[in-house]
Design a protein around this motif. Structure first.
Motif, PDB file in Angstrom:
ATOM      1  N   LYS A  81       0.931  -1.295   0.066  1.00 25.43           N
ATOM      2  CA  LYS A  81       0.109  -0.163  -0.064  1.00 25.43           C
ATOM      3  C   LYS A  81       0.916   1.179  -0.015  1.00 25.43           C
ATOM      4  CE  LYS A  81      -2.207  -1.242   3.547  1.00 25.43           C
ATOM      5  NZ  LYS A  81      -3.069  -1.291   4.874  1.00 25.43           N
ATOM      6  N   ASP A  82       2.218   1.221   0.368  1.00 26.13           N
ATOM      7  CA  ASP A  82       3.034   2.429   0.528  1.00 26.13           C
ATOM      8  C   ASP A  82       3.527   3.004  -0.837  1.00 26.13           C
ATOM      9  OD1 ASP A  82       4.234   1.398   3.729  1.00 26.13           O
ATOM     10  OD2 ASP A  82       2.556   2.685   3.222  1.00 26.13           O
ATOM     11  N   ARG A  83       3.843   1.875  -1.762  1.00 27.93           N
ATOM     12  CA  ARG A  83       4.266   2.460  -2.995  1.00 27.93           C
ATOM     13  C   ARG A  83       3.507   2.108  -4.171  1.00 27.93           C
ATOM     14  NH1 ARG A  83       8.581  -0.590  -4.202  1.00 27.93           N
ATOM     15  NH2 ARG A  83       8.055  -2.430  -2.824  1.00 27.93           N
ATOM     16  N   PHE A  84       2.448   1.512  -3.954  1.00 26.13           N
ATOM     17  CA  PHE A  84       1.829   1.011  -5.378  1.00 26.13           C
ATOM     18  C   PHE A  84       0.246   1.705  -5.256  1.00 26.13           C
ATOM     19  CE2 PHE A  84       4.044  -3.424  -5.717  1.00 26.13           C
ATOM     20  CZ  PHE A  84       5.195  -2.516  -6.145  1.00 26.13           C
ATOM     21  N   THR A  85      -0.242   2.052  -6.236  1.00 26.28           N
ATOM     22  CA  THR A  85      -1.497   2.647  -6.460  1.00 26.28           C
ATOM     23  C   THR A  85      -2.210   2.146  -7.788  1.00 26.28           C
ATOM     24  OG1 THR A  85      -0.849   4.794  -5.750  1.00 26.28           O
ATOM     25  CG2 THR A  85      -2.787   4.860  -6.811  1.00 26.28           C
ATOM     26  N   ILE A  86      -3.352   1.718  -7.308  1.00 24.65           N
ATOM     27  CA  ILE A  86      -4.326   1.218  -8.410  1.00 24.65           C
ATOM     28  C   ILE A  86      -5.357   2.106  -8.943  1.00 24.65           C
ATOM     29  CG2 ILE A  86      -5.959  -0.911  -8.897  1.00 24.65           C
ATOM     30  CD1 ILE A  86      -4.128  -2.603  -7.209  1.00 24.65           C
ATOM     31  N   SER A  87      -5.731   2.188  -9.910  1.00 22.57           N
ATOM     32  CA  SER A  87      -6.764   2.997 -10.413  1.00 22.57           C
ATOM     33  C   SER A  87      -7.496   2.546 -11.628  1.00 22.57           C
ATOM     34  CB  SER A  87      -6.359   4.675 -10.959  1.00 22.57           C
ATOM     35  OG  SER A  87      -5.307   4.597 -11.610  1.00 22.57           O
ATOM     36  N   ARG A  88      -8.528   3.042 -12.153  1.00 20.21           N
ATOM     37  CA  ARG A  88      -9.011   2.428 -13.372  1.00 20.21           C
ATOM     38  C   ARG A  88      -9.328   3.773 -14.371  1.00 20.21           C
ATOM     39  NH1 ARG A  88     -12.939   1.930  -9.115  1.00 20.21           N
ATOM     40  NH2 ARG A  88     -14.600   3.400  -9.346  1.00 20.21           N
ATOM     41  N   GLY A  89      -9.633   3.650 -15.519  1.00 23.08           N
ATOM     42  CA  GLY A  89      -9.727   4.677 -16.378  1.00 23.08           C
ATOM     43  C   GLY A  89     -11.300   5.046 -16.533  1.00 23.08           C
ATOM     44  N   ILE A  90     -11.473   6.022 -16.493  1.00 23.47           N
ATOM     45  CA  ILE A  90     -13.055   6.561 -16.551  1.00 23.47           C
ATOM     46  C   ILE A  90     -13.630   6.216 -17.715  1.00 23.47           C
ATOM     47  CG2 ILE A  90     -14.646   8.382 -16.371  1.00 23.47           C
ATOM     48  CD1 ILE A  90     -12.989   7.783 -13.755  1.00 23.47           C
ATOM     49  N   ALA A  91     -14.855   5.488 -17.749  1.00 23.71           N
ATOM     50  CA  ALA A  91     -15.517   5.030 -19.176  1.00 23.71           C
ATOM     51  C   ALA A  91     -14.709   4.235 -20.005  1.00 23.71           C
ATOM     52  CB  ALA A  91     -16.027   6.536 -19.765  1.00 23.71           C
ATOM     53  N   THR A  92     -13.798   3.668 -19.332  1.00 19.88           N
ATOM     54  CA  THR A  92     -12.790   2.800 -20.161  1.00 19.88           C
ATOM     55  C   THR A  92     -12.814   1.515 -19.418  1.00 19.88           C
ATOM     56  OG1 THR A  92     -10.844   3.645 -19.700  1.00 19.88           O
ATOM     57  CG2 THR A  92     -11.695   4.818 -21.708  1.00 19.88           C
ATOM     58  N   ASN A  93     -12.405   0.376 -20.326  1.00 20.86           N
ATOM     59  CA  ASN A  93     -11.889  -0.662 -19.367  1.00 20.86           C
ATOM     60  C   ASN A  93     -10.482  -1.045 -19.268  1.00 20.86           C
ATOM     61  OD1 ASN A  93     -14.625  -1.731 -19.501  1.00 20.86           O
ATOM     62  ND2 ASN A  93     -14.435  -2.649 -21.378  1.00 20.86           N
ATOM     63  N   LEU A  94      -9.867   0.132 -18.648  1.00 20.50           N
ATOM     64  CA  LEU A  94      -8.631   0.300 -18.278  1.00 20.50           C
ATOM     65  C   LEU A  94      -8.262   0.138 -16.957  1.00 20.50           C
ATOM     66  CD1 LEU A  94      -7.084   2.911 -20.700  1.00 20.50           C
ATOM     67  CD2 LEU A  94      -6.600   0.482 -20.649  1.00 20.50           C
ATOM     68  N   LEU A  95      -7.257  -0.506 -16.420  1.00 23.07           N
ATOM     69  CA  LEU A  95      -6.850  -0.639 -15.121  1.00 23.07           C
ATOM     70  C   LEU A  95      -5.341  -0.440 -15.100  1.00 23.07           C
ATOM     71  CD1 LEU A  95      -7.571  -1.778 -12.203  1.00 23.07           C
ATOM     72  CD2 LEU A  95      -6.469  -3.864 -13.088  1.00 23.07           C
ATOM     73  N   PHE A  96      -5.118   0.303 -14.037  1.00 22.77           N
ATOM     74  CA  PHE A  96      -3.650   0.740 -13.842  1.00 22.77           C
ATOM     75  C   PHE A  96      -3.151   0.398 -12.881  1.00 22.77           C
ATOM     76  CE2 PHE A  96      -4.009   3.294 -17.654  1.00 22.77           C
ATOM     77  CZ  PHE A  96      -5.341   4.099 -17.567  1.00 22.77           C
ATOM     78  N   LEU A  97      -1.600   0.199 -12.632  1.00 21.18           N
ATOM     79  CA  LEU A  97      -0.997   0.022 -11.402  1.00 21.18           C
ATOM     80  C   LEU A  97       0.354   1.147 -11.548  1.00 21.18           C
ATOM     81  CD1 LEU A  97      -0.353  -1.518  -8.869  1.00 21.18           C
ATOM     82  CD2 LEU A  97       1.100  -3.291 -10.172  1.00 21.18           C
ATOM     83  N   GLU A  98       0.116   1.910 -10.681  1.00 18.05           N
ATOM     84  CA  GLU A  98       1.497   3.108 -10.574  1.00 18.05           C
ATOM     85  C   GLU A  98       2.337   2.290  -9.381  1.00 18.05           C
ATOM     86  OE1 GLU A  98       1.493   5.750 -12.575  1.00 18.05           O
ATOM     87  OE2 GLU A  98       3.571   6.430 -11.792  1.00 18.05           O
TER      88      GLU A  98
END
Length: 122
Positions: free
Chosen positions: A65-82
């Motif tokens: 949780k300290d270094r990784f961030t998960i998010s999703r694209g708005i209105a798109t089928n995209l998932l991200f891992l920062e």
């Protein structure tokens, strides 16, 4: 069927950052959760974190949780891992996953991507 494809892996120096993407296609309407896992040779696949696909914030394994961030694209089928402040121990194949229920450390996804290699050099 749901198809998942990861991108964004590569070689990065220790201390650097990398952003992975996952594109979901196919029958995505009933997806409840999407998540990221990682695996190094000789070890079990490790849960990184997940996100409720139709709303709600991300959740993470305690060690991530300290270094990784998960998010999703708005209105798109995209998932991200920062991923930030990477170190050589983060070297692994990173997998995108999708499930019709909750995905976590004890629950398995229904679908997997093929993975993308992340290598962190010292």
């Amino acid at each position: 069927q749901v198809q998942l494809r990861e991108s964004g892996g590569g070689l990065v120096q220790a201390g650097g950052s990398l952003r992975l993407s996952c594109t979901a296609s196919g029958h995505t309407l009933n997806i409840y959760t999407m998540a990221w896992f990682r695996q190094t040779p000789g070890k079990e696949r490790e849960f990184v974190g997940g996100i409720m696909w139709r709303g709600g914030g991300p959740y993470y394994a305690d060690s991530m949780k300290d270094r990784f961030t998960i998010s999703r694209g708005i209105a798109t089928n995209l998932l991200f891992l920062e991923m930030n402040r990477l170190n050589p121990e983060d070297t692994a194949v990173y997998y995108c996953a999708a499930g019709f229920g909750i995905i976590g450390t004890r629950t398995s996804p229904d679908y997997w991507g093929q993975g993308t290699q992340v290598t962190v050099s010292p």
